[in-house]
Enzyme design. Structure first.
Site, PDB file in Angstrom:
ATOM      1  CB  VAL A   1       9.568  43.390   0.805  1.00 47.87           C
ATOM      2  CG1 VAL A   1      10.389  42.153   1.594  1.00 47.87           C
ATOM      3  CG2 VAL A   1      10.493  44.734   0.674  1.00 47.87           C
TER       4      VAL A   1
ATOM      5  CE  LYS B   1      15.529  51.376   7.076  1.00 47.67           C
ATOM      6  NZ  LYS B   1      16.116  52.064   5.820  1.00 47.67           N
TER       7      LYS B   1
HETATM    8  N1  HSE Z   1      13.528  53.757   1.725  1.00 49.65           N
HETATM    9  C1  HSE Z   1      14.511  52.879   2.258  1.00 49.65           C
HETATM   10  C2  HSE Z   1      15.948  53.168   1.899  1.00 49.65           C
HETATM   11  C3  HSE Z   1      14.263  51.423   1.843  1.00 49.65           C
HETATM   12  O1  HSE Z   1      16.049  54.092   1.020  1.00 49.65           O
HETATM   13  O2  HSE Z   1      16.600  52.820   2.376  1.00 49.65           O
HETATM   14  C4  HSE Z   1      14.887  50.503   2.825  1.00 49.65           C
HETATM   15  O3  HSE Z   1      14.360  50.651   4.157  1.00 49.65           O
END
Ligand code: HSE
Length: 403
Positions: free
Chosen positions: A15, A203
């Site tokens: 990123v 998340k």
């Molecule tokens: N490992 C995470 C995914 C990356 O596969 O969505 C993005 O947050």
């Protein structure tokens, strides 16, 4: 005098390197958004990148960034907690705004870091931490701010969605689908945080924090991953034209508490997210006034995620000196609602035959039967009621159904 917003990027991984590349490639457009030219002044990394076109920007000592009054925005793409937390604290305390893609840090320590940012009149922004390139946090905190959000649920992890899609579309086993995801670079070498639902849980917490204004700590959120999703469940669920997706979900309960959890769900063919496939993410926000709004796009990857970081750099550039900040209040376990009160239909595979399923659960939709029992979908009921009806039964699979 040429105006300039000086940025330091910490962590030159996937990123971070994408952020540096995009700032150089799209400088003019970014300057129009931010109101000033955005320049990468430093890149912090412990590794050497002597052959990089940005080699002269690299530093190894965070104090160089911390003590440079010209640096107003620090991009944290180090990941994890540890030094990422320490450097974020120090950057904010030094009066610099911080933008990040680090969902672990935001979900676990966002409340504290946002408090420091507010005290210092700077920003701590993290659009890239949820949904990769999908704009979701800004829409929740700004565009939908006039609405009362009731529920958010979504496919928040590209790796697991790629694996499940491969199992449904190509009949791959879980192990084969995971190996393919790793070969294609979608899954990390250690994919446990994705597979076990931890990434989705983090998340989900960030979405809940922002939507409901209370800190929902990952430790209080029940989290189940996809490792137990079996070929036989895929077969049964397919017969109903449905699919299995790993969902992160948060709901405002009638008593004001916040329910949040992560688990595989059966999505019926009419569900908005049923066709979100591969590494894509999809998120549904349900508001009292707006009803359902859906967000869809690339949830991971270098440039999509870097784009979200840059949107926060632009936002920060626009608000420098205004003290505009996000925030949510501290809360403990007392705010966590009981997910078992949530009502929905259930997909069950258990060692009972169809007749017994009908006797116990009333009206059921039969999906299949074999020597190990039946797979069926029940009517709507709470998790508590479902557990009561399952007493004494050996149920292999119990998933919530989303219509
Ligand atoms: N490992 C995470 C995914 C990356 O596969 O969505 C993005 O947050």
């Amino acid at each position: 005098m040429i105006q300039m917003i000086n940025v330091a990027v910490m962590g030159f991984g996937t990123v971070g390197s994408g952020v540096v590349e995009l700032i150089h490639a799209n400088g003019e457009r970014i300057a129009r958004g931010a109101g000033d030219t955005v320049r990468v002044k430093y890149v912090l990394d412990v590794r050497d990148f002597d052959n990089s076109p940005y080699a002269d920007l690299f530093v190894k000592d965070f104090a160089v960034i911390e003590n440079d009054p010209e640096v107003s925005i620090v991009v944290e793409t180090i990941g994890g907690v540890g030094v990422a937390q320490e450097f974020t604290r120090r950057a904010l305390s030094a009066g610099k705004s911080v933008v990040t893609s680090n969902k672990e840090l935001v979900s676990e320590h966002g409340c504290e870091l946002l408090k420091i940012a507010a005290e210092k009149g700077v920003c701590y922004l993290f659009e890239a931490s949820v949904g990769g390139g999908v704009p979701i946090l800004h829409p929740i905190s700004a565009c939908l701010a006039g609405d009362e959000i009731e529920e958010i649920y979504g496919i928040l992890n590209g790796t697991t969605n790629y694996i499940l899609t491969n199992m449904f579309k190509n009949g791959a086993t879980f192990d084969k689908a995971l190996a393919e995801a790793q070969e294609l670079g979608y899954a990390e070498r250690d994919p446990s945080a994705d597979i076990n639902g931890i990434d989705t849980c983090r998340k989900t917490c960030i979405l809940a924090d922002l939507a409901f204004g209370k800190n929902i700590a990952p430790d209080f959120v029940r989290t189940e991953g996809i490792a137990a999703v079996s070929a036989i469940d895929v077969e049964h669920v397919s017969t109903a034209g449905a699919s299995i997706k790993l969902i992160g979900r948060t709901v405002r309960m009638a008593d004001g508490k916040i329910a949040a959890y992560t688990a595989p769900h059966v999505l019926m063919s009419d569900n908005l997210l049923v066709n979100v496939e591969g590494v894509f993410n999809g998120i549904v926000v349900r508001g009292e006034a707006t009803g359902e709004t859906m967000f869809y796009g690339k949830g991971a990857g270098k440039l999509p995620t870097a784009t979200a970081v840059i949107s926060d750099i632009i936002e920060t550039g626009k608000t420098i000196g205004t003290g505009a900040f996000l925030g949510w209040s501290e809360a403990g376990e007392e705010i966590i609602g009981d997910t078992e009160l949530l009502e929905n239909r259930w997909y069950i595979r258990a060692n009972i035959d169809f007749d017994e399923a009908a006797v116990r659960f009333g009206q059921v939709t039969m999906l299949g039967c074999d020597e190990n029992g039946a797979a069926f979908i029940t009517g709507a009921m709470s998790g508590i009621r479902c557990a009561e009806l399952l007493e004494g039964i050996d149920a292999t699979t119990v998933y919530r159904v989303l219509e």
